[in-house]
Design a protein around this motif. Structure first.
Motif, PDB file in Angstrom:
ATOM      1  N   LEU A 147      -0.811   4.502   2.161  1.00 15.27           N
ATOM      2  CA  LEU A 147      -0.104   5.040   3.316  1.00 15.27           C
ATOM      3  C   LEU A 147       0.801   3.982   3.941  1.00 15.27           C
ATOM      4  O   LEU A 147       1.932   4.270   4.352  1.00 15.27           O
ATOM      5  N   GLU A 148       0.306   2.752   4.003  1.00 18.97           N
ATOM      6  CA  GLU A 148       1.104   1.666   4.559  1.00 18.97           C
ATOM      7  C   GLU A 148       2.301   1.337   3.678  1.00 18.97           C
ATOM      8  O   GLU A 148       3.333   0.873   4.165  1.00 18.97           O
ATOM      9  N   ALA A 149       2.174   1.605   2.363  1.00 22.97           N
ATOM     10  CA  ALA A 149       3.268   1.327   1.434  1.00 22.97           C
ATOM     11  C   ALA A 149       4.348   2.396   1.479  1.00 22.97           C
ATOM     12  O   ALA A 149       5.422   2.219   0.886  1.00 22.97           O
ATOM     13  N   GLY A 150       4.074   3.505   2.146  1.00 24.00           N
ATOM     14  CA  GLY A 150       5.075   4.560   2.258  1.00 24.00           C
ATOM     15  C   GLY A 150       4.794   5.792   1.431  1.00 24.00           C
ATOM     16  O   GLY A 150       5.660   6.673   1.310  1.00 24.00           O
ATOM     17  N   ILE A 151       3.578   5.889   0.864  1.00 26.19           N
ATOM     18  CA  ILE A 151       3.196   7.083   0.114  1.00 26.19           C
ATOM     19  C   ILE A 151       3.132   8.265   1.087  1.00 26.19           C
ATOM     20  O   ILE A 151       2.599   8.150   2.181  1.00 26.19           O
ATOM     21  N   HIS A 152       3.650   9.418   0.662  1.00 25.92           N
ATOM     22  CA  HIS A 152       3.758  10.565   1.559  1.00 25.92           C
ATOM     23  C   HIS A 152       2.589  11.541   1.455  1.00 25.92           C
ATOM     24  O   HIS A 152       2.321  12.290   2.392  1.00 25.92           O
ATOM     25  N   GLY A 153       1.912  11.575   0.307  1.00 27.75           N
ATOM     26  CA  GLY A 153       0.801  12.494   0.128  1.00 27.75           C
ATOM     27  C   GLY A 153      -0.265  11.883  -0.753  1.00 27.75           C
ATOM     28  O   GLY A 153       0.038  11.070  -1.639  1.00 27.75           O
ATOM     29  N   TYR A 154      -1.520  12.252  -0.516  1.00 25.98           N
ATOM     30  CA  TYR A 154      -2.639  11.657  -1.264  1.00 25.98           C
ATOM     31  C   TYR A 154      -3.663  12.753  -1.533  1.00 25.98           C
ATOM     32  O   TYR A 154      -4.242  13.316  -0.598  1.00 25.98           O
ATOM     33  N   HIS A 203      -1.423   3.862  -9.458  1.00 26.77           N
ATOM     34  CA  HIS A 203      -0.664   2.680  -9.870  1.00 26.77           C
ATOM     35  C   HIS A 203       0.834   2.964  -9.906  1.00 26.77           C
ATOM     36  O   HIS A 203       1.643   2.188  -9.375  1.00 26.77           O
ATOM     37  N   GLU A 204       1.224   4.058 -10.536  1.00 31.77           N
ATOM     38  CA  GLU A 204       2.647   4.381 -10.655  1.00 31.77           C
ATOM     39  C   GLU A 204       3.254   4.715  -9.299  1.00 31.77           C
ATOM     40  O   GLU A 204       4.395   4.346  -9.002  1.00 31.77           O
ATOM     41  N   ALA A 205       2.480   5.400  -8.456  1.00 34.74           N
ATOM     42  CA  ALA A 205       2.971   5.739  -7.126  1.00 34.74           C
ATOM     43  C   ALA A 205       3.223   4.481  -6.296  1.00 34.74           C
ATOM     44  O   ALA A 205       4.245   4.378  -5.601  1.00 34.74           O
ATOM     45  N   MET A 206       2.305   3.523  -6.358  1.00 38.40           N
ATOM     46  CA  MET A 206       2.489   2.273  -5.624  1.00 38.40           C
ATOM     47  C   MET A 206       3.683   1.483  -6.161  1.00 38.40           C
ATOM     48  O   MET A 206       4.424   0.856  -5.399  1.00 38.40           O
ATOM     49  N   ARG A 207       3.863   1.513  -7.475  1.00 34.34           N
ATOM     50  CA  ARG A 207       5.016   0.828  -8.063  1.00 34.34           C
ATOM     51  C   ARG A 207       6.310   1.447  -7.558  1.00 34.34           C
ATOM     52  O   ARG A 207       7.252   0.735  -7.176  1.00 34.34           O
ATOM     53  N   PRO A 209       0.384   9.514 -15.997  1.00 32.44           N
ATOM     54  CA  PRO A 209       0.286   8.994 -17.363  1.00 32.44           C
ATOM     55  C   PRO A 209      -0.602   9.801 -18.299  1.00 32.44           C
ATOM     56  O   PRO A 209      -0.457   9.726 -19.511  1.00 32.44           O
ATOM     57  N   ASP A 210      -1.539  10.584 -17.745  1.00 35.63           N
ATOM     58  CA  ASP A 210      -2.441  11.368 -18.576  1.00 35.63           C
ATOM     59  C   ASP A 210      -1.692  12.600 -19.090  1.00 35.63           C
ATOM     60  O   ASP A 210      -1.335  13.484 -18.304  1.00 35.63           O
ATOM     61  N   PRO A 211      -1.444  12.715 -20.398  1.00 36.95           N
ATOM     62  CA  PRO A 211      -0.632  13.826 -20.914  1.00 36.95           C
ATOM     63  C   PRO A 211      -1.244  15.194 -20.669  1.00 36.95           C
ATOM     64  O   PRO A 211      -0.522  16.160 -20.391  1.00 36.95           O
ATOM     65  N   ILE A 235       6.589  10.848  -2.416  1.00 38.12           N
ATOM     66  CA  ILE A 235       5.616  10.507  -3.454  1.00 38.12           C
ATOM     67  C   ILE A 235       4.250  11.098  -3.141  1.00 38.12           C
ATOM     68  O   ILE A 235       3.706  10.898  -2.050  1.00 38.12           O
ATOM     69  N   LEU A 236       3.705  11.804  -4.126  1.00 37.72           N
ATOM     70  CA  LEU A 236       2.364  12.372  -4.014  1.00 37.72           C
ATOM     71  C   LEU A 236       1.441  11.689  -5.017  1.00 37.72           C
ATOM     72  O   LEU A 236       1.692  11.714  -6.218  1.00 37.72           O
ATOM     73  N   VAL A 237       0.385  11.057  -4.516  1.00 39.86           N
ATOM     74  CA  VAL A 237      -0.624  10.432  -5.368  1.00 39.86           C
ATOM     75  C   VAL A 237      -1.655  11.474  -5.761  1.00 39.86           C
ATOM     76  O   VAL A 237      -2.187  12.190  -4.906  1.00 39.86           O
ATOM     77  N   LEU A 238      -1.946  11.549  -7.058  1.00 38.52           N
ATOM     78  CA  LEU A 238      -3.020  12.410  -7.562  1.00 38.52           C
ATOM     79  C   LEU A 238      -3.965  11.509  -8.334  1.00 38.52           C
ATOM     80  O   LEU A 238      -3.623  10.996  -9.400  1.00 38.52           O
ATOM     81  N   THR A 239      -5.156  11.278  -7.796  1.00 41.65           N
ATOM     82  CA  THR A 239      -6.019  10.225  -8.315  1.00 41.65           C
ATOM     83  C   THR A 239      -7.490  10.537  -8.060  1.00 41.65           C
ATOM     84  O   THR A 239      -7.827  11.410  -7.257  1.00 41.65           O
ATOM     85  N   SER A 240      -8.348   9.783  -8.725  1.00 37.57           N
ATOM     86  CA  SER A 240      -9.782   9.852  -8.436  1.00 37.57           C
ATOM     87  C   SER A 240     -10.196   8.747  -7.464  1.00 37.57           C
ATOM     88  O   SER A 240     -11.355   8.659  -7.069  1.00 37.57           O
ATOM     89  N   ASP A 241      -9.271   7.888  -7.081  1.00 37.00           N
ATOM     90  CA  ASP A 241      -9.550   6.742  -6.218  1.00 37.00           C
ATOM     91  C   ASP A 241      -9.670   7.180  -4.764  1.00 37.00           C
ATOM     92  O   ASP A 241      -8.671   7.499  -4.121  1.00 37.00           O
ATOM     93  N   ASP A 242     -10.909   7.192  -4.246  1.00 41.30           N
ATOM     94  CA  ASP A 242     -11.120   7.576  -2.854  1.00 41.30           C
ATOM     95  C   ASP A 242     -11.524   6.399  -1.987  1.00 41.30           C
ATOM     96  O   ASP A 242     -12.081   6.573  -0.896  1.00 41.30           O
TER      97      ASP A 242
END
Length: 224
Positions: A97-104, A59-63, A16-18, A81-88
């Protein structure tokens, strides 16, 4: 099926961050192995291309992962799906990971790691950034907290007393004390303050995460 080696991987960025999204697009387009699509403000793929990798915030990755599990992800159903976030936060990483995200990946890492992650996902592999992998590895060395212990610990972190925690979680004070004893033992802590500090440092809970009112189940997941 792994993406054929001689074909570029189709990568869609939905972050979401342009400014960050522009940086992602520019970085990937420097490499011949990627065909990059910018999802833009509407976060859609108007080009109709088969997308191999989607890059998004937490958020978008989990959705998207939820939509994929329910069969409602449409043209992105097969994308990795690759999550790129500051959430550690450890609990959030495990939840992803349990939701099926492939990369973090965490923001602020080296560009080489980012390229490596996208390449891995395009090849149908999984990828965890080094700090994320270390976080998960560290968690394996201790006895995991239960989901209820995490609920209690989160409330301890924001300064709630045992009585207040009992009211929020609709349990007896004695039950809260039992959970606290379990928390102290599993974290090798000698006090509530030390347990809270360890939990924040290790990313087991968030320091200022808002909690639901009395009678509502805390929106946390077990770190096991």
């Amino acid at each position: 099926m792994a993406h054929e080696e001689h074909l570029p991987a189709n990568v869609l960025t939905l972050h979401p961050d342009p400014l960050l999204r522009a940086g992602i697009v520019a970085s990937l387009r420097q490499h011949g192995g990627f065909e990059v699509f910018d999802g833009g403000p509407d976060r859609v793929n108007r080009d109709g291309a088969r997308i191999d990798v989607v890059i998004a915030d937490y958020h978008e990755a989990m959705r998207l992962a939820g939509a994929a599990s329910q069969g409602t992800a449409g043209s992105l159903a097969a994308a990795r799906i690759l999550v790129l976030t500051s959430d550690d936060c450890e609990a959030d990483i495990r939840r992803a990971l349990e939701a099926g995200i492939h990369g973090y990946l965490l923001l602020g890492g080296p560009l080489s790691e980012f390229i490596e992650a996208v390449t891995a996902l395009a090849r149908d592999l999984r990828y965890l950034g080094r700090p994320v992998a270390q976080r998960i590895a560290d968690s394996l060395l201790r006895t995991s907290l239960t989901s209820r212990e995490i609920d209690v610990l989160q409330l301890v972190v924001i300064g709630e007393s045992n009585k207040a925690i009992a009211r929020r979680l609709c349990v007896e004070v004695g039950t809260v004390k039992t959970h606290m004893n379990g928390i102290l033992g599993k974290l090798n802590a000698t006090s509530r303050t030390q347990a809270a500090a360890i939990a924040i440092t290790k990313g087991i809970v968030k320091e200022r995460m808002p909690m639901p009112g009395p009678g509502a189940r805390a929106a946390l997941v077990p770190a096991s």
